[in-house]
Every structure is written in structure tokens, then in C-alpha cells.
Design an enzyme around this catalytic site. Structure first.
Site, PDB file in Angstrom:
ATOM      1  N   GLU A   1     -17.085 -33.315  27.045  1.00 45.90           N
ATOM      2  CA  GLU A   1     -17.195 -33.867  25.703  1.00 45.90           C
ATOM      3  C   GLU A   1     -18.345 -33.130  25.017  1.00 45.90           C
ATOM      4  OE1 GLU A   1     -17.925 -38.089  25.402  1.00 45.90           O
ATOM      5  OE2 GLU A   1     -18.037 -37.948  23.218  1.00 45.90           O
TER       6      GLU A   1
ATOM      7  N   ARG B   1     -19.618 -37.659  42.025  1.00 46.66           N
ATOM      8  CA  ARG B   1     -20.422 -36.861  41.105  1.00 46.66           C
ATOM      9  C   ARG B   1     -21.705 -36.415  41.781  1.00 46.66           C
ATOM     10  NH1 ARG B   1     -20.075 -39.112  36.369  1.00 46.66           N
ATOM     11  NH2 ARG B   1     -21.939 -38.297  35.418  1.00 46.66           N
TER      12      ARG B   1
ATOM     13  N   LYS C   1     -26.119 -37.461  29.987  1.00 45.99           N
ATOM     14  CA  LYS C   1     -26.387 -36.765  28.732  1.00 45.99           C
ATOM     15  C   LYS C   1     -27.138 -37.663  27.759  1.00 45.99           C
ATOM     16  CE  LYS C   1     -22.120 -35.153  28.412  1.00 45.99           C
ATOM     17  NZ  LYS C   1     -20.884 -34.548  27.915  1.00 45.99           N
TER      18      LYS C   1
HETATM   19  P1  ATP Z   1     -22.668 -37.717  31.510  1.00 41.65           P
HETATM   20  O1  ATP Z   1     -22.346 -38.969  32.275  1.00 41.65           O
HETATM   21  O2  ATP Z   1     -23.754 -36.891  32.066  1.00 41.65           O
HETATM   22  O3  ATP Z   1     -22.844 -37.964  30.050  1.00 41.65           O
HETATM   23  P2  ATP Z   1     -19.948 -37.099  31.257  1.00 41.65           P
HETATM   24  O4  ATP Z   1     -19.111 -37.358  32.436  1.00 41.65           O
HETATM   25  O5  ATP Z   1     -19.876 -38.072  30.145  1.00 41.65           O
HETATM   26  O6  ATP Z   1     -21.416 -36.804  31.701  1.00 41.65           O
HETATM   27  P3  ATP Z   1     -18.293 -35.052  30.261  1.00 41.65           P
HETATM   28  O7  ATP Z   1     -18.589 -34.088  29.190  1.00 41.65           O
HETATM   29  O8  ATP Z   1     -17.268 -36.086  30.021  1.00 41.65           O
HETATM   30  O9  ATP Z   1     -19.670 -35.704  30.647  1.00 41.65           O
HETATM   31  O10 ATP Z   1     -17.995 -34.300  31.616  1.00 41.65           O
HETATM   32  C1  ATP Z   1     -17.146 -33.201  31.747  1.00 41.65           C
HETATM   33  C2  ATP Z   1     -16.724 -33.080  33.174  1.00 41.65           C
HETATM   34  O11 ATP Z   1     -17.862 -32.913  34.014  1.00 41.65           O
HETATM   35  C3  ATP Z   1     -15.994 -34.311  33.652  1.00 41.65           C
HETATM   36  O12 ATP Z   1     -14.835 -33.897  34.330  1.00 41.65           O
HETATM   37  C4  ATP Z   1     -16.965 -34.981  34.572  1.00 41.65           C
HETATM   38  O13 ATP Z   1     -16.275 -35.628  35.604  1.00 41.65           O
HETATM   39  C5  ATP Z   1     -17.810 -33.818  35.087  1.00 41.65           C
HETATM   40  N1  ATP Z   1     -19.146 -34.279  35.438  1.00 41.65           N
HETATM   41  C6  ATP Z   1     -20.040 -34.883  34.638  1.00 41.65           C
HETATM   42  N2  ATP Z   1     -21.155 -35.202  35.309  1.00 41.65           N
HETATM   43  C7  ATP Z   1     -20.970 -34.792  36.584  1.00 41.65           C
HETATM   44  C8  ATP Z   1     -21.754 -34.840  37.773  1.00 41.65           C
HETATM   45  N3  ATP Z   1     -22.966 -35.380  37.796  1.00 41.65           N
HETATM   46  N4  ATP Z   1     -21.230 -34.309  38.899  1.00 41.65           N
HETATM   47  C9  ATP Z   1     -20.013 -33.755  38.884  1.00 41.65           C
HETATM   48  N5  ATP Z   1     -19.222 -33.680  37.809  1.00 41.65           N
HETATM   49  C10 ATP Z   1     -19.684 -34.187  36.665  1.00 41.65           C
HETATM   50 MG    MG Z   2     -17.540 -38.452  29.942  1.00 43.03          MG
END
Ligand code: ATP
Ligand code: MG
Length: 565
Positions: A42, A269, A279
């Protein structure tokens, strides 16, 4: 939660569970032998090391098995998203060394298609426009133990729902007045199945579709369908999406999708000690100026790590060593540090720099004489070239390398003691001069010409010091970084406490230093070792005449002893 200690010496199992699945699918001709993964960020912030893990996993699988990977921006929440983030994310993926299948994709590319699919579900009486507020919907969902309450609009006619949905689209309702919901099961043990919202009204400008839409699909509605539209074969996400899988499958089922469907697989994760990874929290650190932007070298963002001097190879190695787990775990940040140290030890050129200088004068070395002494650029590299290090009568050494009244096992310099100056000569300390405050201002020594580095000599010493010739010294600014948080799990603090209460006040120290002329040859991003001091990298703002270096990592894991006894 599992604790995973530094696993750097453990043997890796041959295949992780996702590789096993992919191998099996390819062997059995599932998806006609196609492999298409995706990375769906995102664009509401910069990528962090957790995303890097996911990137390495998705792109890595495709690379290994001859498939492809889509980069798809999940841009369904226009108020938090921007092109700045889109561009930064693309730069980071490229920098990590991966190439997505062109073109770059956006969930917003499918807004028309998603709208059509929603209409299809309405026509099947599988979706309805609900007049309840967000709060009413939330309480109406019930709890995991008690069933939810059906909406009064759940059984309205298809015609009425089509009309209402159209009115939502053309802006006849205000935000919050209507939503489109899937008609599933208000008593499902899975809360995600209790008539989830598919569309909400938002009068927001979108970074790609401008003001075309005032209804936006919810992530859960957009995500699975985007995977399907693109023909993703293996949709890999993190464990929190396990309960969503049933919903994604329900959508595909009720859309009467023919042929192969994307299958979702979940992995744990990445969590790192001494690090926050969400984020939302990283944005707070930036906005409230705890750090100097998203690419501050203390941030766990890909851009921060890059600025700090991490290499793509070290991050890929790290992602590989972390492995792919099915249970939540916490990785020791020292594993990440181990990976960059290992990379830089092998690949980084060496240079001598003094960060806390004291003047040393070699009384028997001729004034006005200067020699250039050969020094190997990288002892780990069999083909390494040499650099020439100037040497003369006055040099700097580290203040810590001299003690007037040393303890017994101090093998560095002290009155009467002898040490070797690296690449140069053995010297003996004869006397010291002090300033008015009683601090040592000059150390006077004798050198022994027949001990020149590379020559046979009977004189033996226990200590070797790095040094910098004063005449030719290059002045530099050095930023010494430490961990941004003072506790191992800043995201896991007690009620009433905030992760920001645990920011390490000493995470940045700035010092002036002096380096040999060779350091002029370093350019931003290039990492190297200051001998005996650590690994450093020229900052992005470093320029000739204004050299700025970031400490990437210390030479050894200085925390290991303190924390693990
Ligand atoms: P955050 O929780 O840090 O805001 P998010 O999951 O909302 O992260 P996205 O932009 O939706 O952020 O993530 C893009 C991809 O990265 C998704 O497929 C998510 O599963 C993966 N991802 C995000 N954080 C992690 C992590 N800590 N370890 C592994 N994969 C991750
Ligand atoms: Mg997300």
C-alpha cells in the site's frame, strides 16, 4: 512467540514450505505450469525490512522457478496514499535487485472491473446497500461468541440495491450514509464473514484516478479480485490474513470464476528486536521528528538501511537466513548486523581514520620528509590492489590508544612502551606534553627505521595501532549510530506505555575525524572499513570537501556480551 536467536551458523533446510508447494504445483501441472507471484504494497509509507523480506520471498520464488512477479500498489485508501510513496517503493524494489513484470500495476487499474463485479454480486442477491453507520455495523457484528444482528436492509430487492449502489457512485450520499456489504452469514464463527463492507463512500482525491470515484473498494474486496484479474497463482501474505482467506474464497466462488483461482498461503511476518516495523509508527517517528526523515540511517526502512550503508546482497542474505516460518517469531537484530558485517568484511576496502585524535611526534624522524607506505586495500581479497599511505614526523592516533598509567594487559601505547604503527614502523613512547587542563596534548616517540613493515626485524610488540598523517589528513564528519530503541521489543510494551517512551536518547553521536587521503575516493553508498573502528559508508550528502560518513555497523557485536552474558 518463538524466539529465534542468531541462526547464522545453523544449517538451512533444503526447501521452505512455499518452495515445496511451488515445486509440487509445477510438477503436477497446476495452473498450466505457470508461476506468478505478486508484491502488493500500500503506497502509504516507505518500505521497511519486513517488506524486504516479503519482496525477497515473492521475487525469489519466481526467480528460482522461472516464474514472474507483479508489483501491484494496493491503492484503495486515497487519503493516506501518494505518488511520493509509489516512487520510493519502486526505487527500493529495484535497488534490492528485483525486476517486476511490466507494467507496474495498481488496484486502481481495476476500479471499473471491481465495480462491475460488485454489480454482479448484487444481481445475484449476494450484496446489498446498507444504511447503517460504521459504528452500528461494528456493534451489529456481534462477538466471536455471539452471532451478529442482520441489517434491516439485508433483504431489500435487487432493483433497489442496484439503484442505491448507483446513487452511491454518482455522489448522491454523504460519506458514511451508505455502504455496500456482502451478504454472507451474520452468525459465522469467522467474524470476517459477517456481511463485510465492500465499498464505502469517500470524497477524496485519488493519486491516480483523481476525482472519478467517490466510492472506494475495501482492501478485502479489492485484494483477492486483483489477484484473480492478474492471474496470480500463489498469493503469499502474512499470518494475520489467515481468517480472511475464507472471505476471499467466498468472493471468487460467488463470482462464478472459472478456471484456476489464486491460492493464498500465509507465512509469519518478520519481527526484529529493537525495532518497530509498522508503517503507522514509522510515520510517527518521521512526523514528530524523532528521526530525520524516512531514510534516516536509524530507520528500519529500506531507504534508511541503504543510507546507512547496507548492501542489497546483505539484505537478501538476511531474508534467506531468516527463512520462512509458519509461526510468529522474533528475530534478533544482530542477525541483520551479522549479514552486513560479513558482506563488508569480504568486499569493503580498508582505510585508516582517527576519530578522537591526539598528536604524536616522532622526534627522530627527519622534518620535511614524507614516505608513502603500501597498504593492502582488502586483505580478504586475494587480488586486492594496494593503496599508498603517507607517513611523516607528525601523526594522529586515537586518544584511547594511549595511557599514561596503564593496567597490566594494556598492549597499546604508554610511556616506555613500544607498539607498531600499522603499515609503518615500531615506535617507543618517550615523553608526553600536557595542556593546562592536564590532558595529553603531544606524545613524543622514537621510531626504529629497521622495523619498517615488511622488513625482517627482531623487535617484537603486542599492539598495532592505526594512525593518520597530520599533514595530509582529510577532515571528515562521522555519525555514530546506535539502536533507535533501548528495549528489545518496543512494540510490545505495557498498557499505558508508548513505543516512543523507549527511544534511545544516544542513538546518534556526531564526531569529527581525520582520514588518510584514500577516503577521498569514496562516494555515497560505498561501504568500507575504518581499520579497528567499524564499517562506514559515505552519506548521500557527502561531497568532496565535505565528507560525511555514517557508521553502518561496528566491527564486532558490541551488544552480544551485555545482553547474552
Ligand atoms: P505495516 O503493518 O508495516 O503497515 P502492511 O502490511 O500494512 O505493513 P503493506 O504495504 O500492506 O504493509 O504490505 C505489503 C506486503 O508486505 C504485504 O504482502 C505484507 O504481507 C508484507 N509485509 C508487511 N510487513 C511485513 C513483515 N513485517 N514481514 C513480512 N512481510 C511483511
Ligand atoms: Mg497492509
Amino acid at each position: 512467540m518463538d524466539k529465534i536467536e542468531n541462526k547464522s551458523t545453523e544449517k538451512k533446510p533444503s526447501l521452505n514450505f512455499l518452495e515445496q508447494i511451488v515445486e509440487n504445483d509445477l510438477k503436477n501441472g497446476i495452473n498450466d505450469g505457470r508461476l506468478l507471484t505478486r508484491f502488493p504494497p500500500e503506497p502509504n509509507g516507505y518500505l521497511h525490512i519486513g517488506h524486504a523480506k516479503s519482496i525477497c520471498l515473492n521475487f525469489g520464488l519466481a526467480e528460482k522457478y522461472g516464474g514472474k512477479t507483479n508489483l501491484r500498489f494496493d491503492d484503495t485508501n486515497p487519503t493516506k496514499e501518494s505518488t511520493e510513496y509509489v516512487n520510493a517503493i519502486m526505487e527500493d524494489v529495484r535497488w534490492l535487485g528485483f525486476q517486476w513484470q511490466e507494467p507496474v500495476l495498481y488496484a486502481s487499474d481495476y476500479f471499473d472491473k471491481l465495480y462491475e463485479l460488485a454489480v454482479y454480486l448484487i444481481k445475484k442477491s449476494k450484496a446489498y446497500v446498507c444504511h447503517m453507520s460504521a459504528e452500528e455495523i461494528s456493534t451489529g457484528r456481534g462477538t466471536p461468541q455471539t452471532p451478529g444482528k442482520e441489517s434491516a436492509w439485508r433483504n431489500t430487492s435487487v432493483e433497489q440495491n442496484l439503484r442505491e449502489f448507483e446513487k452511491m457512485r454518482i455522489g448522491e450520499y454523504k460519506e458514511g450514509e451508505r455502504v455496500l456489504r456482502a451478504k454472507i452469514d451474520m452468525a459465522s464463527p469467522n467474524m470476517w464473514m459477517r456481511d463485510p463492507v465492500m465499498y464505502r463512500i469517500m470524497f477524496a482525491h485519488h493519486h491516480r484516478t483523481d476525482n472519478k470515484w467517490c466510492i472506494y473498494p475495501m482492501y478485502d474486496w479489492a485484494h483477492g479480485q486483483s489477484d484473480y484479474i492478474e492471474g496470480i497463482t500463489h498469493s503469499i501474505c502474512t499470518l494475520e490474513f489467515v481468517p480472511h482467506r475464507q472471505l476471499y474464497d467466498w468472493f471468487l466462488e460467488n463470482l462464478d470464476i472459472k478456471g484456476t483461482r489464486p491460492r493464498q498461503y500465509e507465512f509469519a511476518r518478520l519481527n526484529l528486536t529493537y525495532t518497530v516495523m509498522s508503517k503507522r509508527k514509522l510515520l510517527q517517528l518521521v512526523e514528530e521528528k524523532y528521526v530525520d526523515g524516512w531514510d534516516d540511517p536509524r530507520m528500519p526502512t529500506v531507504s534508511g538501511l541503504r543510507r546507512r550503508g547496507y548492501t542489497p546482497a546483505s539484505i537478501r542474505t538476511f531474508a534467506d537466513r531468516v527463512g520462512v516460518a509458519k509461526r510468529e517469531n522474533m528475530i534478533d537484530v544482530s542477525l541483520l548486523e551479522f549479514c552486513i558485517r560479513e558482506d563488508l568484511n569480504k568486499n569493503a576496502p580498508r582505510a585508516m581514520v582517527v576519530l578522537n585524535p591526539v598528536k604524536l611526534i616522532i622526534d627522530n624522524y627527519p622534518e620535511n620528509q614524507q614516505e608513502k607506505l603500501p597498504a593492502i586495500i582488502n586483505p580478504e581479497d586475494a587480488e586486492s590492489k594496494k593503496r599508498m599511505v603517507p607517513f611523516s614526523r607528525e601523526i594522529y592516533i586515537e586518544r584511547e590508544d594511549f595511557m599514561e598509567d596503564p593496567p597490566k594487559k594494556f598492549f597499546r601505547l604508554a610511556p616506555g612502551a613500544e607498539v607498531r604503527l600499522k603499515y609503518a614502523y615500531i615506535i617507543r613512547c618517550d615523553s608526553v606534553i600536557k595542556d593546562e587542563q592536564g590532558n595529553t596534548s603531544e606524545i613524543h616517540c622514537t621510531y626504529f627505521p629497521d622495523t619498517k613493515s615488511g622488513m625482517q626485524s627482531n623487535r617484537k610488540v603486542k599492539g598495532t595501532l592505526h594512525w593518520v598523517n597530520i599533514d595530509t589528513a582529510v577532515e571528515i564528519e562521522v555519525k555514530l549510530y546506535d539502536r533507535l530503541f533501548s528495549v528489545p521489543e518496543p512494540e510490545n510494551v505495557d498498557e499505558g506505555q508508548d513505543f516512543k517512551d523507549f527511544i534511545n536518547a544516544d542513538s546518534l553521536k556526531m564526531v569529527k575525524g581525520y582520514g588518510e587521503p584514500f577516503i577521498n575516493e569514496f562516494f555515497p553508498g560505498k561501504g568500507f572499513q575504518f581499520e579497528r573502528l567499524g564499517y562506514f559508508s559515505a552519506d548521500k550528502e557527502s561531497a568532496p570537501g565535505n565528507l560525511i560518513f555514517n557508521r553502518t555497523v561496528t566491527l564486532r557485536d558490541s551488544w552480544a556480551k551485555e545482553n547474552r552474558g
